[in-house]
Design an enzyme around this catalytic site. Sequence first.
Site, PDB file in Angstrom:
ATOM      1  N   SER A 150      -7.892 -11.810 -14.841  1.00 56.47           N
ATOM      2  CA  SER A 150      -8.567 -11.754 -16.291  1.00 56.47           C
ATOM      3  C   SER A 150     -10.000 -11.834 -16.438  1.00 56.47           C
ATOM      4  CB  SER A 150      -7.804 -12.327 -17.359  1.00 56.47           C
ATOM      5  OG  SER A 150      -8.712 -12.136 -18.578  1.00 56.47           O
ATOM      6  N   TYR A 163      -4.919 -20.938 -20.939  1.00 59.35           N
ATOM      7  CA  TYR A 163      -4.535 -19.618 -20.571  1.00 59.35           C
ATOM      8  C   TYR A 163      -5.582 -19.318 -19.363  1.00 59.35           C
ATOM      9  CZ  TYR A 163      -4.809 -14.659 -20.197  1.00 59.35           C
ATOM     10  OH  TYR A 163      -4.991 -13.260 -20.125  1.00 59.35           O
ATOM     11  N   LYS A 167      -5.726 -18.051 -15.195  1.00 64.83           N
ATOM     12  CA  LYS A 167      -6.340 -16.762 -14.755  1.00 64.83           C
ATOM     13  C   LYS A 167      -7.430 -16.782 -13.811  1.00 64.83           C
ATOM     14  CE  LYS A 167      -3.546 -13.826 -16.936  1.00 64.83           C
ATOM     15  NZ  LYS A 167      -2.804 -13.004 -16.180  1.00 64.83           N
TER      16      LYS A 167
HETATM   17  C1  RM4 Z   1      -7.479 -11.685 -21.794  1.00 65.21           C
HETATM   18  C2  RM4 Z   1      -8.604 -11.710 -22.700  1.00 65.21           C
HETATM   19  C3  RM4 Z   1      -8.341 -10.914 -24.084  1.00 65.21           C
HETATM   20  C4  RM4 Z   1      -6.915 -11.365 -24.761  1.00 65.21           C
HETATM   21  C5  RM4 Z   1      -5.821 -11.379 -23.535  1.00 65.21           C
HETATM   22  C6  RM4 Z   1      -4.589 -11.831 -24.069  1.00 65.21           C
HETATM   23  O1  RM4 Z   1      -7.451 -12.289 -20.970  1.00 65.21           O
HETATM   24  O2  RM4 Z   1      -8.665 -13.192 -23.113  1.00 65.21           O
HETATM   25  O3  RM4 Z   1      -9.352 -10.940 -25.080  1.00 65.21           O
HETATM   26  O4  RM4 Z   1      -6.812 -10.501 -25.811  1.00 65.21           O
HETATM   27  O5  RM4 Z   1      -6.138 -12.180 -22.634  1.00 65.21           O
END
Ligand code: RM4
Length: 260
Positions: A150, A163, A167
Amino acid sequence: MLLENKVVVVTGGSRGIGRAIALASAREGADVAINYWGDNDRSYGKASAVESIVGEIEALGRRAIAVEGNVAERDTGIELIRRTVDAFGHVDVLSSNAGICPFHAFLDMPASVYETTVAVNLNGAFYVTQAAANQMKAQGTGGAIVATSSISALVGGGMQTHYTPTKAGVHSLMQSCAIALGPYGIRCNSVMPGTIATDLNADDLSDADKRAYMEKRIPLGRLGAPDDVAQCVVFLASDRARYVTGASLLVDGGLFVNLQ
Ligand code: RM4
């Protein structure tokens, strides 16, 4: 066809980015094994999300199986690969995609939220990558592993303190696996999606101000769609990326570089 007669395994493949990866792989000629967890509801009309994606793949003339399991448990990856080999005879590509992002403030985050997020996103990626790589090594014909990391591997989120480290970990896992698995002809890369409109962030983006803020920050002027990511996964999985391993590909509409 970029994935003609390849066998592609997708974790978290019944919804969102994973579903798009499964469909894009089938469109490029692959048979697909879909891992899912708890997607038995009737959220796609009469069929469940799982029945729906299997049906769409079969309608393309490709084969599909769906295997339920929580990737946070080590045996899930082992069973997923076993069922895939039983059904299709081999594994060529793993899309290690399954992930969760239960947005939560840092200071009062319960241990359960933190630990579940790490277990699914990082432990799950490790276990399923290990299971797929062992099968690919045994086959002796190489393979490709593409993890869904991500943009959040590179930048933070105040409601994502649990989170973003996972990632970053997934990105690093692919770098180290590229080294460990290179001798077997197994390539390991990650995609780094930006803000892609999926179930994962539907609640977060239901806030009109938050959605407008994100769209304003993206040079291409729109949130990403799951297939925007899936096309990049197909590229990294295909022979067009035959000399690419240990790399990461931002798929974010320019969000990461946009300071001002
Ligand atoms: C991604 C990023 C996005 C979020 C998603 C859940 O890594 O942070 O902005 O909407 O995650």
